[in-house]
Design a protein around this motif. Structure first.
Motif, PDB file in Angstrom:
ATOM      1  N   HIS A 133       0.809  -1.220   0.000  1.00  0.00           N
ATOM      2  CA  HIS A 133       0.000   0.000   0.000  1.00  0.00           C
ATOM      3  C   HIS A 133       0.844   1.273   0.000  1.00  0.00           C
ATOM      4  N   VAL A 134       2.147   1.158   0.228  1.00  0.00           N
ATOM      5  CA  VAL A 134       2.982   2.367   0.293  1.00  0.00           C
ATOM      6  C   VAL A 134       3.008   3.107  -1.056  1.00  0.00           C
ATOM      7  N   PRO A 135       3.201   2.409  -2.181  1.00  0.00           N
ATOM      8  CA  PRO A 135       3.109   3.125  -3.470  1.00  0.00           C
ATOM      9  C   PRO A 135       1.713   3.704  -3.716  1.00  0.00           C
ATOM     10  N   LEU A 136       0.667   3.040  -3.207  1.00  0.00           N
ATOM     11  CA  LEU A 136      -0.681   3.594  -3.371  1.00  0.00           C
ATOM     12  C   LEU A 136      -0.805   4.914  -2.621  1.00  0.00           C
ATOM     13  N   ALA A 137      -0.222   4.961  -1.431  1.00  0.00           N
ATOM     14  CA  ALA A 137      -0.234   6.208  -0.668  1.00  0.00           C
ATOM     15  C   ALA A 137       0.551   7.293  -1.389  1.00  0.00           C
ATOM     16  N   ALA A 138       1.667   6.914  -1.975  1.00  0.00           N
ATOM     17  CA  ALA A 138       2.437   7.882  -2.767  1.00  0.00           C
ATOM     18  C   ALA A 138       1.597   8.397  -3.935  1.00  0.00           C
ATOM     19  N   GLY A 139       0.800   7.521  -4.508  1.00  0.00           N
ATOM     20  CA  GLY A 139      -0.080   7.933  -5.600  1.00  0.00           C
ATOM     21  C   GLY A 139      -1.128   8.930  -5.138  1.00  0.00           C
ATOM     22  N   ALA A 140      -1.684   8.715  -3.947  1.00  0.00           N
ATOM     23  CA  ALA A 140      -2.662   9.674  -3.410  1.00  0.00           C
ATOM     24  C   ALA A 140      -2.000  11.029  -3.171  1.00  0.00           C
ATOM     25  N   ALA A 141      -0.766  10.989  -2.643  1.00  0.00           N
ATOM     26  CA  ALA A 141      -0.041  12.237  -2.409  1.00  0.00           C
ATOM     27  C   ALA A 141       0.301  12.930  -3.725  1.00  0.00           C
ATOM     28  N   PHE A 142       0.638  12.136  -4.740  1.00  0.00           N
ATOM     29  CA  PHE A 142       0.925  12.721  -6.065  1.00  0.00           C
ATOM     30  C   PHE A 142      -0.329  13.405  -6.615  1.00  0.00           C
TER      31      PHE A 142
END
Length: 333
Positions: A133-142
């Motif tokens: 889920h860490v890349p998914l969170a990065a995607g939300a931040a992006f």
């Protein structure tokens, strides 16, 4: 006894606080503790199926950190996320009903314990894949940076996720693209049943930030006010500059990895040592020190008791989900 290396953070004085600041945080922590205890009881009675991972002992981390956020900010969590969901503003009723696999649950009883999700409060899961889920969170931040909406994303993960490729990817992208995200490692000393010294060559997870030129912090998570103060710095950095942070909070879960884990890989002395540092008890003692009246404390605790009893009753009396996923409603772990 000898504590794990990762527990050796510098001792710190209790942060100054007031009844007005601490009382609502203590209330949240107590509600999460009681909700988790009720879930454990229901699980042992066969009323909850599938997996159930409890956060008992770690409550100060989610409560203190989410207290720094605005309602529009995003929270992304692991499968040990009941407390994070509650702290983000989701009521105990739909959380408990979801654990029971009921139609009134947060995701209509189809997600179960590991997959809580709520668009209304910007709680983006509840994810079952360690570190995925860490890349998914990065995607939300992006997305927030792209839209310029001023939102901050806070992503929680365990120490076990620090060895996963998804964590490395998310960390790299957050730093490269300067995303408004705070990555919080809830270091509870064990990757399932594996102590850190057997899974990490360098047990200080926050040092990973140095390779990316990212701000970092590391501290003990038994004081909810300390968690609030230190995470507030990282959230402010993300909100005002778009710079990410990696924060490691040392904590401990009092129970096994999941309900099927008796935790026999830990000694009784070790568990008792951490129970003496129980963040919930510490917050209660601090509340008394700063002047809460006995009547006010009794009223607060009675209110929590009534809330959780109501949530359990609501879950038990709710209709079953329309369709079943076997891993949610059946089977052992």
């Amino acid at each position: 006894m000898t504590l794990p290396d990762s527990a050796r953070v510098e001792p710190e004085q209790a942060e100054p606080t007031t009844v007005d600041e601490l009382a609502p945080l203590y209330r949240q922590m107590l509600a999460i503790r009681r909700m988790e205890e009720a879930a454990a009881k229901a699980y042992s009675q066969g009323k909850i199926g599938g997996f159930l991972h409890l956060i008992i002992g770690q409550e100060a981390v989610c409560v203190g950190s989410i207290a720094t956020l605005k309602p529009e900010d995003y929270v992304v969590a692991t499968y040990r996320e009941h407390g994070h969901a509650y702290a983000k503003g989701i009521a105990a009723r739909p959380i408990m009903a979801e654990l029971y696999g009921k139609k009134t649950g947060l995701v209509k009883g189809l997600g179960g314990s590991m997959h809580l999700f709520d668009k209304a409060t910007n709680f983006l899961g509840g994810h079952g894949i360690v570190g995925g889920h860490v890349p998914l969170a990065a995607g939300a931040a992006f997305a927030s940076k792209y839209r310029g909406d001023g939102r901050v994303t806070v992503c929680y993960f365990g120490d076990g996720a620090a060895t996963i490729g998804g964590f490395a990817e998310g960390l790299a992208l957050a730093a490269l693209w300067k995303l408004p995200i705070v990555l919080i490692c809830e270091n509870n000393q064990y990757s399932m049943g594996t102590p850190l010294y057997r899974s990490l060559a360098v047990e200080d997870v926050s040092l990973r930030a140095l390779a990316h030129g990212m701000a970092r912090d590391r501290f003990d998570g038994d004081d909810v006010i300390r968690v609030k103060r230190r995470i507030a710095e990282a959230v402010e950095r993300a909100r005002t500059t778009g710079e990410p942070s990696l924060v490691e909070i040392v904590t401990y879960r009092f129970r096994g990895h999941s309900m099927s884990d008796p935790g026999l890989y830990r000694t009784k002395d070790e568990v008792e040592e951490w129970r003496r540092r129980d963040p919930l008890n510490r917050a209660r003692e601090r509340l008394i020190e700063v002047g809460i009246t006995a009547a006010a404390l009794d009223a607060l605790e009675a209110d929590v008791k009534a809330e959780i009893e109501d949530a359990v009753r609501f879950a038990e009396e709710s209709p079953a989900a329309d369709a079943y996923l076997p891993y949610v409603t059946k089977g052992a772990q």
